[in-house]
Write an enzyme that holds these catalytic residues in place. Structure first.
Site, short mmCIF file in Angstrom:
data_model
loop_
_atom_site.label_atom_id
_atom_site.label_comp_id
_atom_site.label_asym_id
_atom_site.label_seq_id
_atom_site.Cartn_x
_atom_site.Cartn_y
_atom_site.Cartn_z
N PHE A 197 28.36 -13.25 -4.83
CA PHE A 197 28.43 -14.38 -3.90
C PHE A 197 29.82 -14.54 -3.30
CE2 PHE A 197 24.39 -15.00 -5.64
CZ PHE A 197 23.68 -15.68 -4.68
N ALA B 245 31.56 -12.39 2.58
CA ALA B 245 31.74 -13.24 3.76
C ALA B 245 30.68 -12.90 4.81
CB ALA B 245 33.13 -13.03 4.33
N CYS C 74 16.40 -22.64 0.06
CA CYS C 74 16.98 -23.38 -1.07
C CYS C 74 18.38 -23.95 -0.82
CB CYS C 74 17.00 -22.48 -2.30
SG CYS C 74 15.34 -22.14 -2.89
#
Ligand code: NAD
Length: 439
Positions: free
Chosen positions: A247, A250, A258
């Site tokens: 995560f 970029a 969600c």
């Protein structure tokens, strides 16, 4: 065990199929007759890798129906996996959850555990429990447990069969024991916590990931200004185990069913309780802006899009899914069209869903080559493998003006160095900007 699942979306269907695969007898209930008919034929109504195969293998232990009364009547465990979409004020719409809860209360004829898998605001399980007890018709004991879902679309089957954790939120021992039995054959850590903690674990986890994405996107934007390279920066950061590599990619922001709604719902819940959750509010704001990053970048090359041929590669919110919910394409494509562009869209699995939303004025293409041929500019919105593995020389040979704006950093910068392609990505320097900027 005899299990029923209410809702056959990305969560309900994958849960039902995986539970059947692990040996349970599962009845999946949905209100959508067309979907139920498809699933009864062994076809998956959603695109999810590995799901059709597992569904076919498990058909003996699976059935699909709209007849909720029969499905819930004698089930030992009933999962609720219906949608909890965003309301206009940002709070979670619980109408589908309440409707499913009512149907369960009216149907069950034996003691059972109702398990809320849908993502619901903290305190919802308590309310659903009272609601079911108010509405139940038969004198049976109905327990309510929280069991939030952490799967990602695109890897949902793997995420369910090899879950990072199984969170069980309860107020008493019995439903926890039943859920441990349900998940007996799942090799994952099982965490039994208070019901409200389970509800919060889900929101806090999703919102933390959204925050991480927005954080790295802001760092990327700054990298562009100060001349650093975000890919090198995140590689250097990711070695730190406290940060981790995941995560940290970029791009043009998160989408999907969600993160956008779950950040807004927690923000709403905090405000409602006279609290502030400023980090999440910031994550939401950053993401809203980031979605428009490529269109803003395009203004460097063209004042407006009038009569321009714009190729858009990818319209789903991420690769591996046909889901368009909150995808950057949904706001960018109309913007391009309003500005006079002729838009050509290519997406390997999302095209049909996109066509339903935008049936007119868009040219749908069956290949990347077709989408970019004669194009004045190309916007990459989804990092499909087909895009990542595309021979970049074709941008040069097929486009009218080879300007590639990459919202997902699909390519290495050096690949563009000896080309006549202007390559502008996120958080990295632009390659060959002089070819088209201000021309
Ligand atoms: P979805 O919109 O894909 O599917 C919901 C399904 O429920 C639909 O098929 C709908 O017809 C059905 N439904 C509605 N009312 C019903 C009823 N009364 N009885 C039976 N079926 C009914 O939703 P989803 O993406 O699977 O998400 C479901 C929940 O799980 C949401 O709360 C979501 O936040 C959460 N969640 C989703 C994901 C994800 O990646 N999609 C991951 C984790 C958690």
């Amino acid at each position: 065990m005899k299990i029923a699942v209410a809702g056959t979306g990305y969560v309900g269907l994958v849960t039902g199929v995986c539970l059947a695969h692990k040996g349970h007898q599962v009845t999946c209930v949905d209100i959508n007759e067309e979907k139920v008919a498809m699933m009864s034929r062994g076809e998956s109504p959603i695109y999810e890798p590995g799901l059709p195969e597992l569904m076919k293998e498990s058909m003996e232990s699976l059935c699909f129906t709209t007849d909720y009364r029969t499905a819930y009547r004698d089930a030992e465990v009933i999962f609720i996996g219906v949608g909890t979409p965003e309301k206009s004020d940002g709070s979670a719409n619980l109408a589908y959850v309440y409707e499913a809860a009512k149907q369960i209360a009216q149907s069950v004829e034996r003691d059972c555990v109702v398990v809320l898998k849908s993502t619901v605001p903290i305190g919802t399980n308590d309310k659903i429990e009272s609601y079911i007890h108010d509405k139940q018709v038969n004198d049976v004991k109905i327990y309510v447990a929280s069991n939030p879902e952490f799967l990602s679309q695109g890897t949902a089957v793997r995420d369910t069969l090899c879950a990072s954790r199984i969170v069980i939120g309860v107020t008493e021992d019995h439903p926890a024991e039943i859920l441990k039995k349900v998940y007996e054959n799942f090799d994952a850590p099982k965490l039994v916590v208070a019901r409200r903690s389970a509800e919060m674990i889900k929101y806090a986890s999703n919102d933390f990931l959204a925050l991480k994405i927005s954080y790295i996107n802001e760092v990327a934007n700054l990298c562009e200004t100060v001349g650093a390279n975000i890919e090198e920066v995140t590689e250097g950061m990711g070695f730190d185990e406290r940060i981790g590599k995941k995560f940290l990619r970029a791009g043009i922001g998160y989408g999907g069913s969600c993160f956008p709604k779950d950040t807004k719902a927690l923000n709403w819940l905090a405000n409602f309780n006279d609290n502030e959750i400023r980090t999440i509010r910031a994550a939401i704001e950053v993401n809203e802006n980031q979605k428009f990053k490529l269109v803003k970048k395009a203004k460097k090359y063209y004042g407006d899009f009038l009569f321009l041929n714009v190729a858009v590669l990818g319209c789903t919110f991420k690769p591996g899914t046909d889901d368009l919910r909150e995808a950057p394409s949904l706001v960018n494509v109309p913007l391009l069209m309003e500005d006079g562009a002729h838009v050509r869209v290519w997406d390997p699995v999302g095209e049909e869903n996109f066509k339903k939303l935008f049936p007119k004025k868009i040219q749908y293409c069956s290949s990347i080559e077709e989408a970019i041929s004669g194009a004045d500019i190309c916007l990459i919105l989804t990092e499909w493998d087909e895009v990542k593995n595309f021979d970049i020389r074709k941008y040069e040979t097929l486009m009218k003006k080879p300007i590639v704006l990459d919202g997902r950093n699909c390519y290495r910068l050096e690949d563009f160095e000896n080309t006549k392609i202007t390559y502008d990505s996120i958080g990295r320097k632009t390659i060959n900007p002089e070819l088209y900027i201000g021309k």
